[in-house]
Scaffold this active site. Sequence first.
Site, PDB file in Angstrom:
ATOM      1  N   LYS A  13     -54.381   0.327  21.303  1.00  0.00           N
ATOM      2  CA  LYS A  13     -54.564   0.895  19.875  1.00  0.00           C
ATOM      3  C   LYS A  13     -54.649   0.078  18.649  1.00  0.00           C
ATOM      4  O   LYS A  13     -54.374  -1.070  18.936  1.00  0.00           O
ATOM      5  CB  LYS A  13     -53.088   1.750  19.778  1.00  0.00           C
ATOM      6  CG  LYS A  13     -52.043   0.831  19.410  1.00  0.00           C
ATOM      7  CD  LYS A  13     -51.588   0.710  18.207  1.00  0.00           C
ATOM      8  CE  LYS A  13     -50.530  -0.305  17.850  1.00  0.00           C
ATOM      9  NZ  LYS A  13     -50.530  -1.933  18.188  1.00  0.00           N
ATOM     10  N   SER A 139     -57.407  -6.628  32.162  1.00  0.00           N
ATOM     11  CA  SER A 139     -57.389  -6.052  30.591  1.00  0.00           C
ATOM     12  C   SER A 139     -58.708  -6.555  30.005  1.00  0.00           C
ATOM     13  O   SER A 139     -59.058  -7.569  29.843  1.00  0.00           O
ATOM     14  CB  SER A 139     -56.204  -6.511  30.036  1.00  0.00           C
ATOM     15  OG  SER A 139     -56.179  -5.901  28.656  1.00  0.00           O
ATOM     16  N   SER A 150     -49.634  -4.570  25.792  1.00  0.00           N
ATOM     17  CA  SER A 150     -48.404  -4.252  26.444  1.00  0.00           C
ATOM     18  C   SER A 150     -48.318  -2.916  26.819  1.00  0.00           C
ATOM     19  O   SER A 150     -47.738  -2.472  28.096  1.00  0.00           O
ATOM     20  CB  SER A 150     -47.201  -5.127  25.883  1.00  0.00           C
ATOM     21  OG  SER A 150     -46.810  -4.248  24.804  1.00  0.00           O
ATOM     22  N   GLU A 194     -41.956  -0.620  27.632  1.00  0.00           N
ATOM     23  CA  GLU A 194     -41.984  -1.235  26.427  1.00  0.00           C
ATOM     24  C   GLU A 194     -40.792  -1.809  25.751  1.00  0.00           C
ATOM     25  O   GLU A 194     -40.613  -2.925  25.582  1.00  0.00           O
ATOM     26  CB  GLU A 194     -42.486  -0.279  25.147  1.00  0.00           C
ATOM     27  CG  GLU A 194     -44.043  -0.066  25.238  1.00  0.00           C
ATOM     28  CD  GLU A 194     -44.842  -1.149  24.541  1.00  0.00           C
ATOM     29  OE1 GLU A 194     -44.933  -1.438  23.455  1.00  0.00           O
ATOM     30  OE2 GLU A 194     -45.106  -2.136  25.355  1.00  0.00           O
ATOM     31  N   ASP A 205     -47.308   2.704  20.039  1.00  0.00           N
ATOM     32  CA  ASP A 205     -48.119   1.974  21.047  1.00  0.00           C
ATOM     33  C   ASP A 205     -48.259   3.081  21.997  1.00  0.00           C
ATOM     34  O   ASP A 205     -49.360   3.226  22.591  1.00  0.00           O
ATOM     35  CB  ASP A 205     -47.980   0.761  21.197  1.00  0.00           C
ATOM     36  CG  ASP A 205     -47.833  -0.475  20.028  1.00  0.00           C
ATOM     37  OD1 ASP A 205     -48.031   0.311  18.847  1.00  0.00           O
ATOM     38  OD2 ASP A 205     -48.017  -1.686  20.295  1.00  0.00           O
TER      39      ASP A 205
END
Length: 435
Positions: A13, A139, A150, A194, A205
């Site tokens: 994001k 990733s 994350s 998170e 996020d």
Amino acid sequence: MVEAPFLVSAPGKTIIFGEHAAVYGKPAIAAALSLRSYLLVSAHSPAKAGQISLEFPDIKLQYSWDIASLPWDHAPSKATTPDSLCPPSELHEPLVEALETPLANIYSSFQRVAAHTFLYLYCSILSPSQTGVTFSIRSALPIGSGLGSSASVSVCLATALLLLAGDISQPVHTAEVDHGKTLDLVEAWSFLGERCMHGNPSGIDNAVSAHGGAILFQRMGKGVPNRQESMTSFPPLKLLLTDSKQPRRTAVLVGNVGTLLHSFPKIAEPIMDSIEELTNEAFELFQKPVEKCDAQWAGKLREMIRINHGLLVALGVSHPKLELIRAICDENEVGETKLTGAGGGGCAITLVNEGITEDKIEILRKQLEEHGFELFETSLGGKGVGCLFPSQATASRWEDWEERVFSLHHLLALETRDHIEETIGVGAAKGWDFW
């Protein structure tokens, strides 16, 4: 309940408006990026059926645990009815403390946090009877650059574990199926992930990563639910994202803004109020139907991005490298640029002018690379979490497509973000489906 192998993917994001002001209860707008994380769940051999493994080559983490040795006695009791599957918003401290033992031989703090998040979610969602599998994460997002990497990983892990547990099902697109409940469940579990990583995250996020699109998020006072409004009409927007490669500490930057507010309240508070007004006006702008998002609409949005950057500069959260990125983009007349996230380094985003050619972007890329920066072409407002199963996938350009896409060996061997996207990416491998 599903069986391995399968892939899960979730986006990163970027915050478009409202960073730093959000710390003080003001709204922020964040949107999903087309850059994503990918998680492959693959079956173990019978000899390793009692083990789970975590492979995360991007942070050089490779570790296995015996399932029976995990601290199941300290895990929160698993909910037994569909209405109570959603977890509490706080971590279960007995499990947090008990996980110190299986993590004892992981000394890197970065690797330890990732492993802790994985084990916490694993023990909370699954049971000791689960057959051993390998969780392999790759990733295409820059890690540690304020782009929600994350949260993207947490969403992937939560989704994969909920699928294995049978708590959610593969996407089924019929009028009778409410995918909103599935995404809310993924969001709730990924928020705990998170918490494992960051202690007290805002929740913005993982919300964007799970649902996709864009949201307006505002933390309210104690006892008042946070404001979270999805922007379903948010149009896809072409974006350039430049990584300054400058490390920064979010806590220090937030603290410096707090000091500024305390020292110069009559100056700094109106800046915060202006950021709030800008965010609210942008929210109204994003409520327009997609067909009305014309050149005039885009021009107004770019102007607001320019203003927002100036306000953040006044708060002292920019950096010489971010200002150099902005200057290079301005000189090439590609669009309007602002820092995103905490600032002090990290990334800058550029909303591109209409009619900018790829040749011009390549010229910009070379100039940025000469200064040690890295440019990504991406878009805003894309899909949220999705999955890919062998039964859904269709043949790609490779004869051995199934082996490439669902192979642990091939996944770990991919060298670059481009290789990841070209092999297993949402835009490359056919058959990805979304809730």
